[in-house]
Each structure stands twice: as structure tokens, then as C-alpha cells.
Scaffold this motif. Sequence first.
Motif, PDB file in Angstrom:
ATOM      1  N   HIS A  15      -7.024 -10.717   4.295  1.00 24.51           N
ATOM      2  CA  HIS A  15      -6.142 -10.557   5.018  1.00 24.51           C
ATOM      3  C   HIS A  15      -5.549  -9.278   4.889  1.00 24.51           C
ATOM      4  O   HIS A  15      -4.978  -8.675   4.007  1.00 24.51           O
ATOM      5  N   HIS A  16      -4.443  -8.933   5.829  1.00 20.90           N
ATOM      6  CA  HIS A  16      -3.790  -8.143   6.184  1.00 20.90           C
ATOM      7  C   HIS A  16      -1.886  -8.926   6.497  1.00 20.90           C
ATOM      8  O   HIS A  16      -1.559  -9.707   7.468  1.00 20.90           O
ATOM      9  N   VAL A  17      -1.415  -8.387   5.989  1.00 20.55           N
ATOM     10  CA  VAL A  17       0.117  -8.937   5.595  1.00 20.55           C
ATOM     11  C   VAL A  17       0.531  -7.854   5.981  1.00 20.55           C
ATOM     12  O   VAL A  17       1.234  -7.282   4.812  1.00 20.55           O
ATOM     13  N   GLY A  21       5.574 -10.702   5.988  1.00 19.97           N
ATOM     14  CA  GLY A  21       5.040 -11.525   5.876  1.00 19.97           C
ATOM     15  C   GLY A  21       4.519 -12.331   6.503  1.00 19.97           C
ATOM     16  O   GLY A  21       3.295 -13.504   6.828  1.00 19.97           O
ATOM     17  N   THR A  22       4.118 -11.861   8.118  1.00 19.42           N
ATOM     18  CA  THR A  22       2.951 -11.995   8.427  1.00 19.42           C
ATOM     19  C   THR A  22       1.651 -11.870   8.346  1.00 19.42           C
ATOM     20  O   THR A  22       1.496 -11.024   7.600  1.00 19.42           O
ATOM     21  N   GLY A  73       2.999   0.305   3.006  1.00 18.37           N
ATOM     22  CA  GLY A  73       4.056  -0.662   3.137  1.00 18.37           C
ATOM     23  C   GLY A  73       3.520  -1.832   3.135  1.00 18.37           C
ATOM     24  O   GLY A  73       4.067  -3.531   2.393  1.00 18.37           O
ATOM     25  N   ASP A  74       2.072  -2.099   4.067  1.00 22.03           N
ATOM     26  CA  ASP A  74       1.817  -3.681   4.488  1.00 22.03           C
ATOM     27  C   ASP A  74       0.878  -3.712   3.272  1.00 22.03           C
ATOM     28  O   ASP A  74       0.377  -3.301   1.997  1.00 22.03           O
ATOM     29  N   ARG A  75       0.508  -5.172   2.913  1.00 20.48           N
ATOM     30  CA  ARG A  75      -0.424  -5.495   1.527  1.00 20.48           C
ATOM     31  C   ARG A  75      -2.283  -6.034   2.150  1.00 20.48           C
ATOM     32  O   ARG A  75      -2.080  -6.677   3.013  1.00 20.48           O
ATOM     33  N   LEU A  76      -2.532  -5.972   1.186  1.00 19.73           N
ATOM     34  CA  LEU A  76      -4.464  -6.403   1.638  1.00 19.73           C
ATOM     35  C   LEU A  76      -4.295  -7.769   0.210  1.00 19.73           C
ATOM     36  O   LEU A  76      -3.833  -7.750  -0.318  1.00 19.73           O
ATOM     37  N   VAL A  77      -4.796  -9.095   1.585  1.00 19.26           N
ATOM     38  CA  VAL A  77      -4.659  -9.716   1.097  1.00 19.26           C
ATOM     39  C   VAL A  77      -6.538  -9.849   1.054  1.00 19.26           C
ATOM     40  O   VAL A  77      -7.131 -10.450   1.628  1.00 19.26           O
ATOM     41  N   LEU A  78      -7.060 -10.837  -0.874  1.00 16.20           N
ATOM     42  CA  LEU A  78      -8.197 -11.208  -0.885  1.00 16.20           C
ATOM     43  C   LEU A  78      -8.598 -12.817  -0.966  1.00 16.20           C
ATOM     44  O   LEU A  78      -7.673 -12.659  -1.454  1.00 16.20           O
ATOM     45  N   VAL A  79      -8.891 -13.228   0.598  1.00 10.82           N
ATOM     46  CA  VAL A  79      -8.722 -14.892   0.636  1.00 10.82           C
ATOM     47  C   VAL A  79     -10.295 -15.181   0.004  1.00 10.82           C
ATOM     48  O   VAL A  79     -11.025 -14.888  -0.241  1.00 10.82           O
ATOM     49  N   LEU A 132       0.963  -0.799  -0.054  1.00  8.58           N
ATOM     50  CA  LEU A 132       0.188  -0.040  -0.016  1.00  8.58           C
ATOM     51  C   LEU A 132       1.282   1.235   0.449  1.00  8.58           C
ATOM     52  O   LEU A 132       2.254   1.313   0.763  1.00  8.58           O
ATOM     53  N   PRO A 133       0.504   1.850  -0.661  1.00 10.15           N
ATOM     54  CA  PRO A 133       1.505   3.258  -0.925  1.00 10.15           C
ATOM     55  C   PRO A 133       0.771   4.104   0.750  1.00 10.15           C
ATOM     56  O   PRO A 133       2.177   5.296   1.483  1.00 10.15           O
TER      57      PRO A 133
END
Lengths: 841, 321
Positions: free
Chosen positions: A444-446, A450-451, A489-495, A413-414
Motif C-alpha cells: 500500500h501507498h500511504v 494518511g491517505t 515523505g510517503d510511506r510504503l506499507v506491506l499488508v 521515505l527519505p
Amino acid sequence: MAAAAAALLVAAGVAVAAVVTSGPTIRSTSQFVAGTPEAGATVGLDTTVYFPATTSAPAVLLAHGFGGSKTDLDSEARSLAEHGYVVLAYTARGFGRSGGLIHLDAPSYEVADAGMLISYLATLPQVVKDAPGDPRVGVAGSSYGGGLALLLAANDKRVDAVGADITWNDLSQALFPNAAGGQPGVFKKLWAGELFASASGRKGGACVRFAPQLCAAYQQAASTGEPDASILSLLKASSPAGVLSRITAPTLLTQGEQDSLFPLAQAGANATGIAANSTPVKVIWRSGGHDGGTSTSDLVQYLQGWFDPVLFHRGRADASFDVTVPGSGISAATGRTVSQSLQVDRGYSNGLLQRVGVFGPPQTVYAPAGGSPAAVTSVPGLGGLLSTAATATGSPNLTAIPGQAAMFASQPLPASLLVAGSSTATLRVTAHEATDATLFASIHHVATDGTDTLPAGLVAPIRLTGLTPGEARTVTVTLPGVVRNLPAGDRLVLVVATTDLAYQLPSQPRSYTIAMAGSTVDVATIDGRIIRAGQPWIWLLTGLAAMAILILGALVAAVRRGRRRRRTVLADLSGVPVAMEGLVKEYGDGYRAVNDVSFRVERGQVVGLLGPNGAGKTTTLRVLMGLIRPTSGTVRVFGELVEAGAPVLSRIGAFIEGPGLLPHLSGRENLRLFWAATGQPSQDAEFDTALEIAGLGESVDRRVKTFSHGMRQRLAIAQAMLGLPEVLVLDEPTNGLDPLQIAEMREVLRRYAATGRTVVISSHLLAEVEQTCSHVVVMHNGKLVAAGSVAEIAGAGGVQLVVKNPQQAQEILAAAGVDSQTVPARRSLEDIFIQMVGADE
Amino acid sequence: MTDHPAKAPRPQGHPAPTRRGVHDKLNQLAEVHDNGFRPERTLRLRVEFVRQLRRRRTQLTVIVLLALPVIIALAFQVSSSSGSSGAAREGASGGGRSAPALVTLATTGATNFTLFTEFASAGFLLVVIVALFCGDTVASEASWSSLRYLLAIPVPRARLLRQKLTVALSLSFGANLLLPTWAYLIGGAFFGWAPGQSPLGGTFTTGVGLQRLLVVVCYVSAQSLLVAALAFLLSVLTDAPLGAVGGATMLVVVSNILDSITALDPYRQFLPTHFQYSWLDALGQSIVWDDMMRGTGLVLIYSAMFFALAWWRFQEKDILS
């Protein structure tokens, strides 16, 4: 100091005790009140009424959660009663000691019961009435009690305010959720079983206190995992969804962010439904919920904030939408991350969306036969603990099992992104073997390392029917409502997963292909500000103002002191080193150390201040040096009035009551630093002379700490003589010196005075004063006894004739016609002194 | 003089020749002339700095401040090499539920190590050090009896306090600056120069991280003004250095204890140390200034009161030590 500290501690303790125990005593009475008769029998409702200290007061009807009883509400009820409400807490029918059967907040049973309790409140004289039979009453409860509160408000116009906490909008949606919308979805079997068991007293399949038709309908649905018409109609009757338009009382909806039973969207639906009718609504997303702990005091505070304006007409209702953002602050007390509250002033809405791109190829996922192994996200009673434990212990993530989950990740994320509410995403689902699909979507919050965490352990079940195998269907999925701050800087992941332990899963093995339609997630967010009461600027400005006043005051005081000093010079005394007039020093306890002392010291004199211990010599010298302030009288040095810091004191070198040296420095450094502190040029210091007077030899370079008493004494006298001041004041200078050194000192002082300078010494040793001084001032008990030159005092001014035989001399004188008398010989000052001082004793 | 200068001199039979020299010198003394005394030149800052810096306690304090980050770093290294990396992993998960968030991040790099060192020492160590510098300064002079000689120079009383306070505050702020600076270097040496991580998640660039550190150090320094003012007031009130230092420390501890009693709301926010840790608000994605503004204001108000009291009392005081 110790006493002050002890006093402070005691005072603090008392203050704390007073604040902690200050609550008024609450009187409570318990009684059974008749509810709606059932099966021809009367039903008694177990109630407790809590009375506040002052009545009459508005009332609050408190209802408990599923499986509980009125005793759960005790602390909440007491808090509200202490706040001034009459509180009626009761056990709903079918629970505890109340009679009847559980109808799941059915309008004709539980809701009717609550109406009868309002009628009962109307009979209490302590309760304020809006009209006869219509008490001013708010109704509040959590979960089952919250559902009752909403249903009661819809059915009974006497309700004036509603507080519904972690409750449902539509029970069928809560127990058979479907994130794809439309028909009832996937059976939330763990929660349903848990609730049924908690109400049935853990007696397995028995219906016990459930109403028979409700029990039968539940057991049917639980066996198949499919809701039939009978349970759907029962659940509909027990849901506020259909009756929200009838609620006119201002309503507070608090919903927990850790709640897999009644997620945030349930409160959202309630809020939208009630607000559509222009009824005031406030929504709070609080921490906790069915999966997390709740603090009663928080709940009470929310309730008071909402009820007080309506029921007491106290203050203004604040209809803003408050969101607790977990982990958004750090506790100052513990250093741990804590929640902070965001406030959206314009009230509840779920409108603000931010589009975030998520990427990933179409993925084929498998549902195992029998639905096992299944992902574990939340477990009733344990909540999200399991997923937390998994990440904490470093064991594999249980919330998504490899092969069972399709993942679509965003770029880092910017900027930080606050996910708040239900996001949506559009998927293309292809079932390969079956005509229906059961899937679980989540965000999910990555983190950068990588956590992977699943916020609040929430997933959104999707149930699709009527699919054609091998043919994709596009569905828009409402993702679970969560509140989570994603840092930049973290990522959002659709699971999208095929299993979840908490839900009814198909037993045949399946496979699906999941693809993104549009590659975006519309992330729900809010635009609020952190709740902080008051104006922080005011604090800062007050502090700055206080400092400014302090500095200004100091400046004003300095200017005034300087002005006063300039006025106090007497020109005709400018040649007189010391002139004291009527000096009195009385200490705080009334003791007069110096009482009306006046004397003058002229240039070139060596004046001895003589008196026994306690005569007031040192006090006099301290006043002379501006160290203590006289009670009355004046001391002038060269005509200038002496007070603290008078510049004329720079013309005096002093040694008063023992040395004052810095123990960590050498003798030489002490002298150098002392002179440096005077700010005068170092060539004026006459260090060599002073050091020779001290006569310390090489020891002068040792630390003063190691000096003997006599050495310190001499160093301090040398310090007093630095710069060879015009007036030298020495208090008991010969203490601790040996006879030779005393003789030396005597000579030094005499020569010093011979240069036109002045020496004032104090001593209780007569011989010393007699031998050293030209003049003497005798003090006793703070009073001046005599002053003058040593010769004057000792000789009383005349020449004496000493005869060997007084008797014979008298006879001769008598014969010559001269009267005479004998007096004791006055040989020395000692005699005078003893005579003067002894006279008082 | 004798051949054993270490012992008290004991001239034998005749006065030592040096003393004769004194007599001659005194005989040749010039007449007195104006000594050119200027009150505004007395006890200049350089002099007071020398007086304080030469003291053992100042040197010990510096040693403690230099040793602390090294000890902390070594402790972290020992505990991480003994294989319990669980805490660090947990902290990285962003939850930090069971351990203070800053601890778990401490070993990620220089910035976080510095933050942790600040967090660990702001509550007590820095309080004691500031109390020592500001509480000891006047009281120790009184206990050595040198105070009355300074005042008899005469150093004007208001000036004496001003100079002493300036030096004590400089030393205090020096300590407040030295600790994080040294901790940053030590942290970098032990754990690398990785950019700082927020305990609330996310990473700072090195520039932003240093900026945040600066805010933290400034705020902690501003907060220590309260301890300084309190200790300085006590220093003026008592002649016992221990009383001033210990008293100030104790009052801060009492304030902290009262602050932990939530039942005291809403009065807690007026406790002088209530906003002591509000610099944690500078560690989020954006800095929240509200509590830091409150904390600074509160400290300024209390400090102004304490300083005013100290000045007023010292002007009035009879110097009896």
C-alpha cells in the motif's frame, strides 16, 4: 483586420480538415476460410481482409480477445491498413459467426486455424511473400489473441513478427496464482467465472460452445476451487510457457499495469523465456489492461513501431523496455495528472531491487467463516474503480478490513521511490487452526496526510499447505507487479490480509500470526529515463540564435543608417530652411498626391502653401516632416536630407493635420511630456510663451479629453511652438478658431517670423494666406502652380494703373499711338488663384 | 480670458491682455541657437513610463491583478465552508483523476495557491494583459495622432519601437511578477504558509517551493514574450489599438484550439502556444527541463520573427494616421 482573422480561421479549418481526413480509403472484403475440421465437420472462420492503398504489402494477422469477434478489431485493422499493411482480422472458432468449439488456443485447433489463415494469406496476390506459401506476416492480438500469437509463433515458422498484448505465460498460474511459488495457488474465481460466462453467451452452467472436456474440467475446478490434473494439463497445453524457446520471430510484449487477470509478471516470464533463445524481445508496460481502458491508437502505435522494421525493413527496432508511470506528469492541456513513459535502454529486466525497511510487531489476523466479509480490491470489468471510489467518497477503505490484515509500515521515505515490478518480502506465517493458509499480500501507498491507496488494486495470493498449527513457516512472497511513484515523505506499507473477494476463500474460520522475517521489503524499481524524442537543446539554441540574429541585424541597420545620413548634407543649402526638388509621392494605388513639386523657403519668410482640398499640401508637409517617404525627389532642411528620424527635424516644430494629444493627461502635462520626449533641457522649452499662445487659461490643467476642438487646436499649435523652433510648420492652423483668435494667430506668426525664424503654413483659405504670408506656394492636383511673394503673384511684378473708364482711356491711348487692351482687374490673390486653378477644370 | 474657463474663451471686443504679452515676448526673442538635439535622448524610458503609467488601462490592469487572487481565495473559502471537502480529499489521494490536480491542492497553502492562480490565469488573463501592454502601445499613439508628433520630434523610428517595447515588456513582466507575488501573500494570509505540495505527490520545503515558483514565473514570463511580440507586430501594422490587442489574443486562442486537435500531430508541436503549460514539469520531484527548453526556444524563434517584421515594417511605413 476582421477579414484577415476570418481568412486565418478558414485556412486553419481547411488545414485541420485536410490532416484529419487525409487517410487513404481502405478496401475490405469479408469471407469464410476453412479451419481445422472438428467432429467430422468443416469449420468456417469468419474473416475480413483490409487492403491498403498500395500493394503488395506485408500482412498482419489480427486475433481478438476472449468473448469477442473480428468486429472488435475493425478500427485497429483500419489503422494498420492505412499504415500500409494487408490486415486479416478473424473470429476465432467458437465465437461469433465462426464455426467449431472453444479449445482455449489449443495447438491442434485454434493455433492450427491461424496456420491455415497464414496459408490463405499466401494465396493473396496483394501480400508480399518471403517464399512460395510463406507470406511476410506479423501476428498480433490482445489477451486471448495475444496468447494465440505467441503459440502460433512457436508452432509456425512462417510468422515473422509477434505482438502479444496483455496475455498470459502460464494459464494455470494466472488462474491459480501462488505468490509463495510452487504448487497451484488460490482460484481466481471472479475472473474465471466472468470469462466462462462471456464465452458461453451468459447461459449459466451450459457449456454451449465450449469443447466438452474443457467445459467439464473447468466446472470441476470452479466447484471445488482446486485444480485437478485434467484442467492443469489442458491449461498447460494452452500456455506459451513451455514453447517459448521455439519462438524465433521478434516479439513485442505489451502488458497492462491495471490487470488483475494477467499481471505484469506474466509478460515478464514470456520475455525471459523468449530472450533466452536470443530472439529479440521488447516489453512495454502500458497503462490499462484487463482492469483499465485501452486506447486502440496506442496499441497500433506500439505494433507499428515493432513491426515496421521487421516487415517493411523500415527504421530500426527499438528493443528498450518502456514503462508507463501513472501520475508522473501533469497534462499541459487539462492540468490533470497523466502518465509518462520511462525508457530502460538495455531492455527488459526485473533485477533492480532496493531494500526498504518495514516495521511492525507480529500480528494475529482472522479469516471469517465463509470468507465474508472480504476485502474488495478489484472486480472484473470494474477494475480498481471500487478502491478509487472509496477514497474519493471518503468511505472506509475496502481494500483492507480491520482485523483481517497485518500491516508493516516503512519510515517516511527519505527520497522518492519508483516501485516498478514485483517486489519481494519474507514472512513468517503461523496458522493456528489449520494446516493450510490462504493469504493476500500487497504493497500500500500511504501519503503524508494518511491517505491509503492500493496501487492498481493488485494483491498477490499466497497458498501454503502442509503447515503445522502453531509452528511458523518462513516464506518468500513475490508481491504484485505494480508501477507507482512514491514521493519522498510517503510511506510504503506491506499488508498481509486473509480475504479478497476475487478469490476462492476457505470457508472455515481461521486465524494466523504474521511476522516479518528480516523487516525488509526488496522493492523492485527501474532506472530509466523519461521518453522524450529529439534534442531539446537544439530548440533552445535555435531560439537564442534567432534572437541574436535579430539584435545583430538591428545594430547593423542602425550603423548603416547613420553612415548614410552623414553623407547627405549639402553645405551650400545650410542656410535654406526648406528646399524641395522634384518631389513626387505616389501611393500604393497609383494615385499621385504630389507631382514634381520644387520650391524653396528662405529665412524669415512666412510661406503659405495654398491650394484647394486634395491639392497635396498635407502630403507635402508630411514628406517634409519625414513621416512619409517620397517616391522620388528630395526635401532638404538646412541642407540636410529629410528622411524618417533625420536629426535636422528637431529644428522644425510641426502641427500637421490636427492635434495629437494624450487624452488622459491635462494640457499642461501634455506639453511637459512632449518636451520631455524631445530630450532637450526644459529651460529651452519656453512653456510660458507656448501656454500664452494657447491662451487656454485655467483649462490647461484639465484633461485634454474634455477640450473642445478649438482648444485642442490651440494646444497643439502651442506644442509645435515649444522651444521656439527655427521653422514652424502649421497645417491649416486656423481651422476651428474664431475670427478673433485667427487675427491673434496671424499676429503671432508675423512676429515669430520677424525674429528670423521661418513659418510655413498651409491653407485652403485665400484671404488668410494673403493676410498672413509674405510668400505663397500655390498647389493644385499635386502640381505646383505658382510660387513667389504674395506681392509678386498678386501683382505679377508690375505696377498697375486702374482707370475708371477703360473705353475712354483706350481711345486716348490710341490717339497717342499706344496700343492697349483691356484685362480684368487683378485685385487680389483670389483672382489669380481662381484663374490658375480654374484653368484645369 | 473669460470668467468661465471651462467654455471656449470668447474675448469680448478686444484681444485678451495675455496675448499682448505673447507679442511682447516674441518681440524680445533671442536669435536661434543650436538646440542641442540628441536623438539618443529622445523619448527616454522614464518619459515613456510616465506616459503609460498615467493611463487608465494600466491602472485598471493593476487593480484586476490585485483583485484576482483575493477573489479566488474568497471563492475557495466560500466553497470549502459550504462543506464539500470531497474535492480536496480526492486531490490529496494523489490520483486527481476528476479535477485538475492543482485545483484540489490550491487551499493547502501559499505556494499551492500561487501555483493555482498561475495555472488559472496563464492561459487567458495574462495573455490579454500582455497583449494589452504590447499591442496598445504603438497603435494607441497612432489612434491619438500623437505618433506623428513623436516621429517629428524626431524620435528615430527604431528607437521609438525600442523604447516602447522596453516599457511594454517591463509592464508585462511586471504583471507576470506582480500576480504570483501578490497571490503568494494572499494565499498565505488566507490558507497559511504551509510548504508546497506537488500535484504528483510529495511536499516541497519552503525554499524549494519558492525556487519552483521562480522557475514557473520565469517560464510563464518567457512564454508571454510570444504574445508580446505578436501584439507588438500587430500594433505596428494597425492604427486601431483594439485590432492589435484583440488580434493577438485571437491568434493565441486559435493556436490553442489547433493545439487541442491531436490529429494534427506531429505538426502541433510547432504551434506557438504548444508548450505554454510546460512549466508544470517543474512541479514534479525533480524538474524536467526538456519541454521548457523546447517551449522557450520556440517562443524565441517566433518572437524574433515577429519583432524583425515589426521593425522592418515600421522603418518602411508611411505614417498616415
